[in-house]
Design a protein around this motif. Structure first.
Motif, PDB file in Angstrom:
ATOM      1  N   LEU A  23      60.460 -49.718  52.962  1.00 18.60           N
ATOM      2  CA  LEU A  23      60.640 -50.364  51.658  1.00 18.60           C
ATOM      3  C   LEU A  23      59.673 -51.522  51.442  1.00 18.60           C
ATOM      4  CD1 LEU A  23      64.545 -50.536  51.607  1.00 18.60           C
ATOM      5  CD2 LEU A  23      63.080 -48.869  50.454  1.00 18.60           C
ATOM      6  N   PHE A  24      59.067 -51.989  52.520  1.00 12.42           N
ATOM      7  CA  PHE A  24      58.193 -53.157  52.415  1.00 12.42           C
ATOM      8  C   PHE A  24      56.798 -52.805  52.927  1.00 12.42           C
ATOM      9  CE2 PHE A  24      62.508 -54.683  52.417  1.00 12.42           C
ATOM     10  CZ  PHE A  24      62.498 -55.557  51.354  1.00 12.42           C
ATOM     11  N   THR A  25      56.182 -51.902  52.194  1.00 14.82           N
ATOM     12  CA  THR A  25      54.802 -51.501  52.425  1.00 14.82           C
ATOM     13  C   THR A  25      54.067 -51.600  51.097  1.00 14.82           C
ATOM     14  OG1 THR A  25      55.189 -49.165  51.922  1.00 14.82           O
ATOM     15  CG2 THR A  25      55.550 -49.868  54.210  1.00 14.82           C
ATOM     16  N   VAL A  30      53.772 -50.532  45.230  1.00 18.21           N
ATOM     17  CA  VAL A  30      53.075 -49.909  44.100  1.00 18.21           C
ATOM     18  C   VAL A  30      53.951 -48.855  43.450  1.00 18.21           C
ATOM     19  CG1 VAL A  30      51.132 -48.413  43.500  1.00 18.21           C
ATOM     20  CG2 VAL A  30      50.757 -50.409  44.944  1.00 18.21           C
ATOM     21  N   ARG A  31      54.596 -48.046  44.261  1.00 21.52           N
ATOM     22  CA  ARG A  31      55.431 -46.974  43.707  1.00 21.52           C
ATOM     23  C   ARG A  31      56.550 -47.559  42.846  1.00 21.52           C
ATOM     24  NH1 ARG A  31      55.302 -43.359  41.277  1.00 21.52           N
ATOM     25  NH2 ARG A  31      56.893 -41.768  41.146  1.00 21.52           N
ATOM     26  N   SER A  32      57.183 -48.619  43.318  1.00 24.30           N
ATOM     27  CA  SER A  32      58.293 -49.213  42.559  1.00 24.30           C
ATOM     28  C   SER A  32      57.798 -49.772  41.226  1.00 24.30           C
ATOM     29  CB  SER A  32      58.983 -50.296  43.380  1.00 24.30           C
ATOM     30  OG  SER A  32      58.137 -51.407  43.603  1.00 24.30           O
ATOM     31  N   MET A  33      56.631 -50.379  41.224  1.00 25.53           N
ATOM     32  CA  MET A  33      56.113 -50.955  39.981  1.00 25.53           C
ATOM     33  C   MET A  33      55.703 -49.874  38.989  1.00 25.53           C
ATOM     34  SD  MET A  33      54.082 -54.455  41.086  1.00 25.53           S
ATOM     35  CE  MET A  33      52.879 -53.666  42.158  1.00 25.53           C
ATOM     36  N   VAL A  34      55.153 -48.770  39.470  1.00 24.31           N
ATOM     37  CA  VAL A  34      54.815 -47.666  38.578  1.00 24.31           C
ATOM     38  C   VAL A  34      56.076 -47.059  37.967  1.00 24.31           C
ATOM     39  CG1 VAL A  34      53.808 -45.343  38.472  1.00 24.31           C
ATOM     40  CG2 VAL A  34      52.629 -47.142  39.725  1.00 24.31           C
ATOM     41  N   ILE A  35      57.134 -46.969  38.769  1.00 29.77           N
ATOM     42  CA  ILE A  35      58.408 -46.462  38.239  1.00 29.77           C
ATOM     43  C   ILE A  35      58.902 -47.360  37.113  1.00 29.77           C
ATOM     44  CG2 ILE A  35      60.863 -46.226  38.812  1.00 29.77           C
ATOM     45  CD1 ILE A  35      59.988 -45.145  41.540  1.00 29.77           C
ATOM     46  N   VAL A  36      58.768 -48.676  37.294  1.00 30.20           N
ATOM     47  CA  VAL A  36      59.187 -49.619  36.247  1.00 30.20           C
ATOM     48  C   VAL A  36      58.359 -49.414  34.985  1.00 30.20           C
ATOM     49  CG1 VAL A  36      59.386 -52.050  35.617  1.00 30.20           C
ATOM     50  CG2 VAL A  36      60.025 -51.304  37.916  1.00 30.20           C
ATOM     51  N   GLU A  37      57.048 -49.247  35.132  1.00 32.03           N
ATOM     52  CA  GLU A  37      56.194 -49.023  33.962  1.00 32.03           C
ATOM     53  C   GLU A  37      56.612 -47.758  33.212  1.00 32.03           C
ATOM     54  OE1 GLU A  37      54.182 -51.025  32.676  1.00 32.03           O
ATOM     55  OE2 GLU A  37      53.152 -52.239  34.197  1.00 32.03           O
ATOM     56  N   ARG A  60      56.296 -39.408  32.389  1.00 34.30           N
ATOM     57  CA  ARG A  60      56.008 -38.278  33.277  1.00 34.30           C
ATOM     58  C   ARG A  60      54.882 -38.636  34.254  1.00 34.30           C
ATOM     59  NH1 ARG A  60      54.777 -31.941  31.621  1.00 34.30           N
ATOM     60  NH2 ARG A  60      54.356 -31.227  33.761  1.00 34.30           N
ATOM     61  N   ALA A  61      53.863 -39.298  33.743  1.00 29.21           N
ATOM     62  CA  ALA A  61      52.749 -39.684  34.604  1.00 29.21           C
ATOM     63  C   ALA A  61      53.212 -40.636  35.701  1.00 29.21           C
ATOM     64  CB  ALA A  61      51.655 -40.339  33.776  1.00 29.21           C
ATOM     65  N   SER A  62      54.168 -41.499  35.398  1.00 26.76           N
ATOM     66  CA  SER A  62      54.656 -42.445  36.402  1.00 26.76           C
ATOM     67  C   SER A  62      55.351 -41.751  37.552  1.00 26.76           C
ATOM     68  CB  SER A  62      55.620 -43.454  35.753  1.00 26.76           C
ATOM     69  OG  SER A  62      56.872 -42.842  35.433  1.00 26.76           O
ATOM     70  N   LEU A  63      55.866 -40.567  37.312  1.00 25.95           N
ATOM     71  CA  LEU A  63      56.553 -39.807  38.345  1.00 25.95           C
ATOM     72  C   LEU A  63      55.615 -38.919  39.147  1.00 25.95           C
ATOM     73  CD1 LEU A  63      59.692 -38.690  36.274  1.00 25.95           C
ATOM     74  CD2 LEU A  63      59.475 -40.669  37.796  1.00 25.95           C
ATOM     75  N   GLN A 117      60.594 -55.123  42.720  1.00 24.16           N
ATOM     76  CA  GLN A 117      61.190 -55.685  43.938  1.00 24.16           C
ATOM     77  C   GLN A 117      62.694 -55.444  43.968  1.00 24.16           C
ATOM     78  OE1 GLN A 117      60.021 -59.585  46.031  1.00 24.16           O
ATOM     79  NE2 GLN A 117      61.658 -60.228  44.653  1.00 24.16           N
ATOM     80  N   MET A 118      63.336 -55.568  42.825  1.00 21.91           N
ATOM     81  CA  MET A 118      64.779 -55.333  42.775  1.00 21.91           C
ATOM     82  C   MET A 118      65.127 -53.887  43.112  1.00 21.91           C
ATOM     83  SD  MET A 118      66.632 -57.914  42.377  1.00 21.91           S
ATOM     84  CE  MET A 118      66.458 -59.661  42.006  1.00 21.91           C
ATOM     85  N   LEU A 119      64.284 -52.952  42.732  1.00 23.14           N
ATOM     86  CA  LEU A 119      64.536 -51.554  43.100  1.00 23.14           C
ATOM     87  C   LEU A 119      64.529 -51.396  44.619  1.00 23.14           C
ATOM     88  CD1 LEU A 119      62.349 -49.626  40.481  1.00 23.14           C
ATOM     89  CD2 LEU A 119      64.831 -49.949  40.454  1.00 23.14           C
ATOM     90  N   ARG A 120      63.618 -52.091  45.269  1.00 20.81           N
ATOM     91  CA  ARG A 120      63.534 -51.979  46.724  1.00 20.81           C
ATOM     92  C   ARG A 120      64.652 -52.757  47.415  1.00 20.81           C
ATOM     93  NH1 ARG A 120      58.709 -54.243  48.391  1.00 20.81           N
ATOM     94  NH2 ARG A 120      58.291 -55.151  46.356  1.00 20.81           N
ATOM     95  N   LEU A 121      65.020 -53.901  46.844  1.00 18.43           N
ATOM     96  CA  LEU A 121      66.138 -54.650  47.410  1.00 18.43           C
ATOM     97  C   LEU A 121      67.448 -53.880  47.266  1.00 18.43           C
ATOM     98  CD1 LEU A 121      65.282 -58.292  46.265  1.00 18.43           C
ATOM     99  CD2 LEU A 121      65.149 -57.352  48.584  1.00 18.43           C
TER     100      LEU A 121
END
Length: 442
Positions: A23-25, A30-37, A60-63, A117-121
């Motif tokens: 979760l902390f790489t 990057v993956r979590s932030m793209v999901i948010v976008e 769709r592109a974010s996935l 970050q909240m998604l990972r937390l």
């Protein structure tokens, strides 16, 4: 040595953070932030803030589209945050400028970074919940099995009164039980979406700012705080505080076990122990030492987090950077403590004979308090205390036992069961069983 023990090929198994390490790489961030976008675009499309066709394309592109974290380092160095470079890379990877122009519409870097970050937390807390439940079951098994095993209680490092090994284990477990019960409230109070725009006012979203924030929260499964929290690090600090208490409780358990396993006590045998490079007789308490070391580190890191929790004005780069440098290590070390404890507890083997030696070796003085209460049946309590205190000094000077000298001094006093540790544990056995029953009811 590597910058972090969790990233070290040498030390990563000693301080094993388990699944939390993923979760902390850079890739996970990057993956979590793209999901948010993608979720932001989807919510904006549904509200008509951006074209719905573009919103669907972006989501769709974010996935589907991978973004290489290594391509963001130059931008992060220049901008102090990776989000501008991420947005640029995402737009380029989409190869559809007519849709890509609507990526990150009205958001600011902190919205994306904090929400990611909240998604990972959230995932970390799920791992902690599972680990806590497993650990509590192991502790409950030990508490139940050894509820009636007498052990010398100690206060200030000195013999006090009898307890049981089971009650001592329950003493480790009850605070963990409380932490588990707090998780639901912690999630509600802290796992928040962030969407407030440049200076926290949401002006870019007009009258739809509240509806958009609520829609984004629903889409990501996070809470809607109903306000900006850019300069309010309370949510992050509450999670860090919970993790710190987790590490602290496990550190206390580790410290107790170091003392119980030391050569002069030998009251507990560890399922796994380490060896010395030169002394063949050594059986080092490695896992308990790991718990104590991790607790010390996490407590220190939490202190740094508290300092970073005072950001200046609407956003403070230095405070934010401090949080980035500190929080991942705190999270990984707290979870490593949980992983270590789960490996340690099932293998604990209390040594009943060694525990009994504490009672015989103390010349019966572990029962001095009980004797004073028994004597108080026939004289005022202060007088009984003074009499037993004086007798204890005689015991120490003579080398005899308290039981022998008490029988000589008060031949008519009923001393039945007084010097039997198994009959002087108070509610220790019941405490151990109550803890085991509470865990079984989870």
């Amino acid at each position: 040595m590597a910058g972090s023990v969790h990233d070290s090929t040498i030390y990563s198994k000693l301080f094993d953070c388990g699944e939390a390490g993923r979760l902390f790489t850079d890739s996970a961030e990057v993956r979590s932030m793209v999901i948010v976008e993608g979720a932001l675009a989807k919510a904006q499309g549904a509200l008509g803030i951006i074209p719905e066709l573009s919103a669907k394309f972006i989501h769709r592109a974010s996935l589907e589209l991978p973004i290489d974290p290594s391509g963001l380092n130059a931008g992060a160095a220049k901008n102090g945050v990776p989000v501008p470079g991420l947005v640029s890379a995402f737009r380029k990877a989409m190869e559809a400028p007519e849709h890509a122009q609507f990526v990150h519409w009205g958001a600011t870097s902190q919205d994306i970074a904090d929400t990611g970050q909240m998604l990972r937390l959230r995932q970390l807390l799920l791992l902690c919940e599972d680990g806590l439940k497993t650990l509590l079951k192991a502790l409950a098994t030990q508490a139940e099995a050894h509820a009636d095993l007498p052990m010398a209680g100690r206060t200030y490092g000195q013999f006090a009164t009898p307890v049981s090994f089971g009650s001592h284990v329950a003493g480790w477990g009850w605070p963990l039980f409380d932490l588990l019960a707090e998780l639901e409230g912690l999630r509600k109070s802290s796992l928040w979406v962030s969407l407030s725009g440049a200076a926290g006012t949401g002006a870019e979203f007009g009258e739809q700012r509240d509806a958009l924030r609520a829609a984004l929260a629903e889409g990501l499964g996070l809470g809607d705080p109903g306000r900006s929290w850019h300069a309010d690090r309370g949510p992050v600090l509450r999670i860090a505080g919970w993790l710190t208490r987790l590490a602290q409780i496990l550190g206390k358990m580790g410290d107790d076990l170091i003392l119980m396993a030391q050569s002069s006590a030998g009251e507990v045998r560890l399922g796994a122990s380490g060896g010395s490079s030169t002394m063949p007789q050594k059986q080092n308490p490695v896992q308990p030492s790991v718990l104590l070391a991790l607790a010390r580190q996490v407590i220190g890191l939490n202190a740094i987090m508290q300092g970073a929790g005072m950001p200046r004005q609407e956003r403070d780069g230095a405070a934010w950077f401090t949080e980035w440098m500190t929080l991942p290590q705190l999270c990984l070390s707290a979870h490593a403590a949980l992983v270590t404890a789960n490996a340690l507890v099932p293998g604990l083997k209390p040594q009943g004979e060694k525990m009994a030696e504490a009672f015989s070796g103390s010349q019966g003085l572990l029962h001095a308090e009980a004797l004073s209460f028994r004597l108080a049946r026939s004289m005022p309590r202060p007088e009984a205390q003074d009499a037993v205190k004086a007798l204890a000094l005689e015991v120490l000077a003579s080398g005899r036992t308290l039981g022998e000298m008490a029988r000589e001094k008060w031949p008519d006093l009923d001393l039945s069961g007084l010097f039997a540790p198994e009959e002087q544990m108070g509610d220790a056995p019941a405490t151990a069983r109550r803890f085991a029953a509470a865990v079984a009811a989870l």
